[in-house]
Every structure is written in C-alpha cells, then in structure tokens.
Design a protein around this motif. Structure first.
Motif, PDB file in Angstrom:
ATOM      1  N   ASN A   5     -26.046 -18.013  18.985  1.00 18.78           N
ATOM      2  CA  ASN A   5     -26.638 -19.081  19.798  1.00 18.78           C
ATOM      3  C   ASN A   5     -25.587 -20.137  20.102  1.00 18.78           C
ATOM      4  O   ASN A   5     -24.941 -20.655  19.199  1.00 18.78           O
ATOM      5  CB  ASN A   5     -27.800 -19.752  19.048  1.00 18.78           C
ATOM      6  CG  ASN A   5     -29.102 -19.091  19.387  1.00 18.78           C
ATOM      7  OD1 ASN A   5     -29.186 -18.321  20.341  1.00 18.78           O
ATOM      8  ND2 ASN A   5     -30.113 -19.381  18.601  1.00 18.78           N
ATOM      9  N   THR A   7     -26.049 -23.165  21.450  1.00 15.61           N
ATOM     10  CA  THR A   7     -26.698 -24.444  21.768  1.00 15.61           C
ATOM     11  C   THR A   7     -25.923 -25.573  21.100  1.00 15.61           C
ATOM     12  O   THR A   7     -25.542 -25.485  19.930  1.00 15.61           O
ATOM     13  CB  THR A   7     -28.152 -24.468  21.270  1.00 15.61           C
ATOM     14  OG1 THR A   7     -28.159 -24.201  19.876  1.00 15.61           O
ATOM     15  CG2 THR A   7     -28.995 -23.448  22.005  1.00 15.61           C
ATOM     16  N   LYS A   8     -25.684 -26.588  21.882  1.00 15.99           N
ATOM     17  CA  LYS A   8     -24.946 -27.737  21.374  1.00 15.99           C
ATOM     18  C   LYS A   8     -25.914 -28.752  20.790  1.00 15.99           C
ATOM     19  O   LYS A   8     -27.012 -28.935  21.298  1.00 15.99           O
ATOM     20  CB  LYS A   8     -24.154 -28.408  22.499  1.00 15.99           C
ATOM     21  CG  LYS A   8     -23.038 -27.555  23.030  1.00 15.99           C
ATOM     22  CD  LYS A   8     -22.286 -28.307  24.081  1.00 15.99           C
ATOM     23  CE  LYS A   8     -21.168 -27.484  24.662  1.00 15.99           C
ATOM     24  NZ  LYS A   8     -20.441 -28.214  25.690  1.00 15.99           N
ATOM     25  N   LYS A   9     -25.471 -29.410  19.752  1.00 19.35           N
ATOM     26  CA  LYS A   9     -26.275 -30.475  19.177  1.00 19.35           C
ATOM     27  C   LYS A   9     -26.007 -31.753  19.959  1.00 19.35           C
ATOM     28  O   LYS A   9     -24.848 -32.120  20.192  1.00 19.35           O
ATOM     29  CB  LYS A   9     -25.920 -30.686  17.707  1.00 19.35           C
ATOM     30  CG  LYS A   9     -26.362 -29.550  16.825  1.00 19.35           C
ATOM     31  CD  LYS A   9     -26.061 -29.856  15.381  1.00 19.35           C
ATOM     32  CE  LYS A   9     -26.489 -28.717  14.501  1.00 19.35           C
ATOM     33  NZ  LYS A   9     -26.154 -28.970  13.096  1.00 19.35           N
TER      34      LYS A   9
END
Length: 115
Positions: A5, A7-9
């Motif tokens: 995954n 997805t960036k925080k």
C-alpha cells in the motif's frame, strides 16, 4: 509478489486562531506617501474644488489617513494629553480645519495599524 500500500500519512493541519488579525505597519504606509510638496498641492486642489484624478484622490486620501493615524498614535502615548482626547484633536487638525469631511470608520481602521 504481494503489492504494498502506497498511502501517505497526512500531517494534521495547524489551525490559526480566528480572532487574530494581522497588524499593518505605519512605517511601511508612510513609505508610500507622496512628497510634502505634492501633498500640499493636492490639498490645495481639493480645498479650491479643482479637479483631481482618481489616482490623485486615492493618494491624498491615503496620505490624510496615515497622517491621522500617526497623530492618534503619537498623542495616545503622550502623558500630557488626557485619555481619548487624541481622536477629536487629530480629526480637527487633519480633516476639519481643512474643510474636508472625514471618511466613515477612519478611527476603526487606525486600530489595524501598529505604532
């Protein structure tokens, strides 16, 4: 091979307080003023109902406002002047004695300027 995954925080947004408004500087406003000679010419034009261009009118209004605010700020911190007398004194010397009608809310706008 398993997919990762990507997805960036997201960082939480910093909230600005709503009631704080930026203060404008009178020093920077004074830099935009016209020369004393030109200022006197514009005042003479307005007093004798000569035609002023839109640009001249804007500059004169700005200069009168800056002079009014600097007058108020200087008298406000003067010990010789009683409290709240700076407003009518400066209004009289900058606008009234020259026969100009002061703009509405000019004292409120001065609160936005720091000394």
């Amino acid at each position: 091979m398993p997919k990762k995954n990507k997805t960036k925080k997201r960082k939480p947004k910093k909230l600005k307080p709503k009631n704080l408004k930026p203060k404008y500087s009178l020093k920077k406003a004074k830099r935009r003023m016209v020369s004393k000679k030109k200022y006197q010419e514009l005042i003479q034009k307005r007093q004798h109902n000569k035609k002023l261009t839109h640009n001249e009118r804007k500059k004169l209004d700005h200069d009168l406002f800056v002079n009014y605010c600097s007058c108020v700020k200087s008298l406000k911190y003067d010990d010789k002047v009683k409290d709240y007398l700076e407003y009518p004194v400066c209004m009289s010397s900058i606008y009234k004695k020259r026969g100009f009608t002061p703009p509405k809310g000019v004292t409120k706008r001065c609160g936005k300027y720091k000394y």
